[in-house]
Design a protein around this motif. Structure first.
Motif, mmCIF file in Angstrom:
data_model
loop_
_atom_site.group_PDB
_atom_site.id
_atom_site.type_symbol
_atom_site.label_atom_id
_atom_site.label_comp_id
_atom_site.label_asym_id
_atom_site.label_seq_id
_atom_site.Cartn_x
_atom_site.Cartn_y
_atom_site.Cartn_z
ATOM 1 N N ALA A 36 0.818 -1.212 0.000
ATOM 2 C CA ALA A 36 0.000 0.000 0.000
ATOM 3 C C ALA A 36 0.855 1.266 0.000
ATOM 4 O O ALA A 36 0.356 2.343 -0.353
ATOM 5 N N LEU A 37 2.115 1.158 0.398
ATOM 6 C CA LEU A 37 2.970 2.338 0.522
ATOM 7 C C LEU A 37 3.946 2.490 -0.638
ATOM 8 O O LEU A 37 4.647 3.507 -0.730
ATOM 9 N N ALA A 38 3.997 1.516 -1.515
ATOM 10 C CA ALA A 38 5.018 1.515 -2.575
ATOM 11 C C ALA A 38 4.955 2.765 -3.442
ATOM 12 O O ALA A 38 5.994 3.376 -3.754
ATOM 13 N N ALA A 39 3.761 3.196 -3.825
ATOM 14 C CA ALA A 39 3.638 4.369 -4.697
ATOM 15 C C ALA A 39 4.122 5.631 -4.000
ATOM 16 O O ALA A 39 4.759 6.505 -4.620
ATOM 17 N N ALA A 40 3.834 5.754 -2.691
ATOM 18 C CA ALA A 40 4.248 6.953 -1.951
ATOM 19 C C ALA A 40 5.761 7.017 -1.811
ATOM 20 O O ALA A 40 6.353 8.109 -1.877
ATOM 21 N N PHE A 41 6.415 5.874 -1.621
ATOM 22 C CA PHE A 41 7.872 5.862 -1.601
ATOM 23 C C PHE A 41 8.437 6.212 -2.979
ATOM 24 O O PHE A 41 9.439 6.923 -3.092
ATOM 25 N N ALA A 42 7.769 5.729 -4.017
ATOM 26 C CA ALA A 42 8.272 5.953 -5.373
ATOM 27 C C ALA A 42 8.196 7.418 -5.790
ATOM 28 O O ALA A 42 9.102 7.933 -6.471
ATOM 29 N N ASP A 43 7.127 8.130 -5.381
ATOM 30 C CA ASP A 43 6.969 9.512 -5.839
ATOM 31 C C ASP A 43 7.445 10.550 -4.827
ATOM 32 O O ASP A 43 7.294 11.757 -5.033
ATOM 33 N N GLY A 44 8.026 10.103 -3.708
ATOM 34 C CA GLY A 44 8.631 11.028 -2.768
ATOM 35 C C GLY A 44 7.714 11.574 -1.696
ATOM 36 O O GLY A 44 8.164 12.394 -0.868
ATOM 37 N N ARG A 45 6.470 11.168 -1.671
ATOM 38 C CA ARG A 45 5.604 11.611 -0.566
ATOM 39 C C ARG A 45 6.076 11.017 0.756
ATOM 40 O O ARG A 45 5.788 11.545 1.834
ATOM 41 N N LEU A 46 6.804 9.921 0.664
ATOM 42 C CA LEU A 46 7.282 9.196 1.837
ATOM 43 C C LEU A 46 8.747 8.840 1.610
ATOM 44 O O LEU A 46 9.103 8.344 0.534
ATOM 45 N N ILE A 47 9.592 9.114 2.603
ATOM 46 C CA ILE A 47 11.005 8.762 2.489
ATOM 47 C C ILE A 47 11.449 8.045 3.763
ATOM 48 O O ILE A 47 10.862 8.217 4.829
ATOM 49 N N ARG A 48 12.495 7.257 3.639
ATOM 50 C CA ARG A 48 13.045 6.530 4.783
ATOM 51 C C ARG A 48 14.168 7.342 5.409
ATOM 52 O O ARG A 48 15.058 7.841 4.694
ATOM 53 N N LEU A 49 14.141 7.428 6.740
ATOM 54 C CA LEU A 49 15.119 8.240 7.460
ATOM 55 C C LEU A 49 15.913 7.429 8.473
ATOM 56 O O LEU A 49 16.490 7.995 9.404
#
Length: 511
Positions: free
Chosen positions: A214-227
């Motif tokens: 469910a989160l793959a698209a958000a990681f791909a487009d930058g809405r979500l990043i890993r810190l």
């Protein structure tokens, strides 16, 4: 706790069978079976669906199940017990269910993994954390209390409180224009640092794995990043998805979504609950604060999440212990007193005559007063109640938690701008089940195991009689109490929040 250990106690499989059988037998006996005269010191029951006879060693956790066949009693292991229960429920309800038997087996397999991991783990030094992480058996009246969604042990064992887990939280950055939050979530910002244009959002690593598609698209487009991860480990509490975290100058609890069914419900932070969280929490906090005594409410201060993954990534910030705990007192999970752990004050008692009334004085009046004076139904069961003890193990304070489980009577719901929740009669039934049946009956049972000559119920009657609620008179004389039907609820596929009750003998009556 009444530990059920077979002779081959070093065999994790045999131990898992023994631990898994007790809660399942409790459900079967409470909800379906018909008592018959005892035999050879064992309790005997008839299973009405097929007419078979079941015999068990009695106790809070029934053990050593046997069925009568071919003129004699035959011992059944957990797998056979699951088949027996499933067949009985098909006959009893006229309905089939393939999901619950799989959960029962998963619960037993989980126990085997937990016991092996626990044997090799080091328990925390803090007695509070030991109490939160001791629930090996878990809910005493649920058919699959330890099920973990059927996944491989490697996916959940690193986060299991029963295995004394500790782990860092994953840190995410959510694009600032996608953040949704309400209340005080400042404690989250102390966990790390987000780059410009992003806000910090901690995530439970297990949930992050579960929600990955469910989160793959958000990681791909930058809405979500890993810190990365938090600098310090957190400890999972008995609720599994709630963790205890150190914080500058204190501590804090963080509650996450977890897309896994634990007992009756998938433990996701649902949108409708989050949207009412602050108002429900405020009602509960005010009700407990008004109690005459030291009781405290661990407030759910607020939540933060991402608009595009509102439920998947939600985290609730809850008060820590230090700001509420009486000086010199040690908080313990109430459920741990019944389960047993290293440091259990019940183990040091020479007798319960002083300890038990002190316990009742701390726990019962705040919960009853919240209902009587504020129309608030606290979910005061064993897992949502903490008892603080002094250096001598004497109860000196009760602490309650979890606004998600709080219910409001209609007049309170309207004043808080919420939809009416429960009628007075339904709210009272829920309170009696949580406080009396789930909580006080279990602690009373743990006491009478240690002190068989002690009758705990006169002290309970005396404490309840001090409350001016009009319902108390009926409670003290009614022949029955409401018992939740977790086995039938799960077999029939009812919603976990749609509690169904059946009458249980009332130990308060006739005193």
């Amino acid at each position: 706790m009444e530990r059920v250990e077979p002779k081959t106690a070093d065999d994790a499989g045999a131990r898992a069978d023994a631990y898994a059988a007790g809660p399942l037998l409790n459900c079967l006996i409470r909800e379906v079976a018909e008592p018959r005269p005892d035999q050879d010191g064992r309790r005997v029951y008839r299973l009405p669906g097929g007419g078979r006879l079941l015999r068990v060693r009695a106790g809070r956790r029934p053990a050593e199940p046997e069925v009568y066949a071919a003129g004699g009693w035959r011992r059944v292991d957990h797998a056979e017990l699951v088949k027996l229960v499933s067949d009985e429920l098909r006959r009893h309800t006229g309905r089939a269910n393939d999901e619950l038997p799989a959960e029962m087996i998963d619960s037993r397999e989980t126990l085997a993994a937990l016991l092996a991991a626990r044997d090799a783990a080091t328990a925390p030094d803090d007695p509070y954390l030991r109490s939160e992480q001791c629930l090996v058996t878990g809910h005493p009246c649920h058919p699959a209390p330890k099920a973990r969604g059927g996944g491989p042990a490697a996916s959940w064992l690193p986060y299991a409180p029963e295995a004394h887990a500790r782990f860092p939280l994953a840190l995410l950055g959510v694009r600032a224009d996608a953040v949704v939050e309400e209340g005080d979530t400042s404690a989250l910002d102390a966990l790390g640092e987000a780059p410009p244009g992003y806000r910090l959002l901690p995530a439970h690593p297990w949930q992050l794995d579960l929600a990955a598609p469910a989160l793959a698209a958000a990681f791909a487009d930058g809405r979500l990043i890993r810190l990365g991860a938090t600098r310090h480990d957190v400890r999972p509490t008995a609720a599994i998805r709630t963790v205890h975290a150190p914080a500058p100058g204190g501590d804090v609890f963080l509650k996450f979504s977890l897309d896994v069914r634990i007992t009756n419900d998938v433990r996701r932070l649902w949108r409708h609950d989050l949207l009412r969280l602050r108002r429900t929490d405020a009602a509960a906090a005010a009700a407990v604060a008004a109690a005459d005594g030291p009781a405290a409410w661990l407030s759910d201060r607020g939540y933060r999440t991402a608009a595009f993954a509102f439920e998947h990534l939600a985290v609730v910030v809850r008060d820590g212990l230090r700001e509420h705990l009486r000086p010199g007192a040690t908080a313990l999970l109430a459920a741990a007193l019944a389960e047993g752990f290293d440091g259990n004050p019940l183990d040091a008692l020479s007798g319960p005559a002083v300890w038990w009334p002190a316990y009742l004085r701390q726990v019962a009046p705040p919960a009853l007063g919240a209902f009587a004076d504020h129309g608030v139904v606290l979910e005061a069961h064993l897992q949502n109640s903490l008892i603080a003890v002094d250096a001598d193990g004497m109860p000196v304070q009760a602490l309650f938690r979890d606004a998600e489980g709080v219910k409001l009577l209609p007049e309170v719901s309207r004043s808080a701008g919420l939809l009416p929740e429960v009628s007075r009669s339904a709210g009272w039934e829920r309170l009696v089940y949580c406080l009396l049946v789930n909580h006080l009956c279990e602690i009373a049972g743990a006491l009478t195991e240690r002190f068989p000559a002690y009758d705990p119920w006169p002290a309970v009657r005396a404490e309840l009689a001090r409350c001016p609620l009009p319902e108390i008179g009926d409670l003290l004389t009614s022949p029955t109490l409401p018992g939740k039907t977790n086995l039938l609820l799960r077999w029939t596929g009812a919603d976990g929040a749609a509690a169904r009750y059946l009458p249980l003998p009332n130990p308060l009556a006739g005193g």
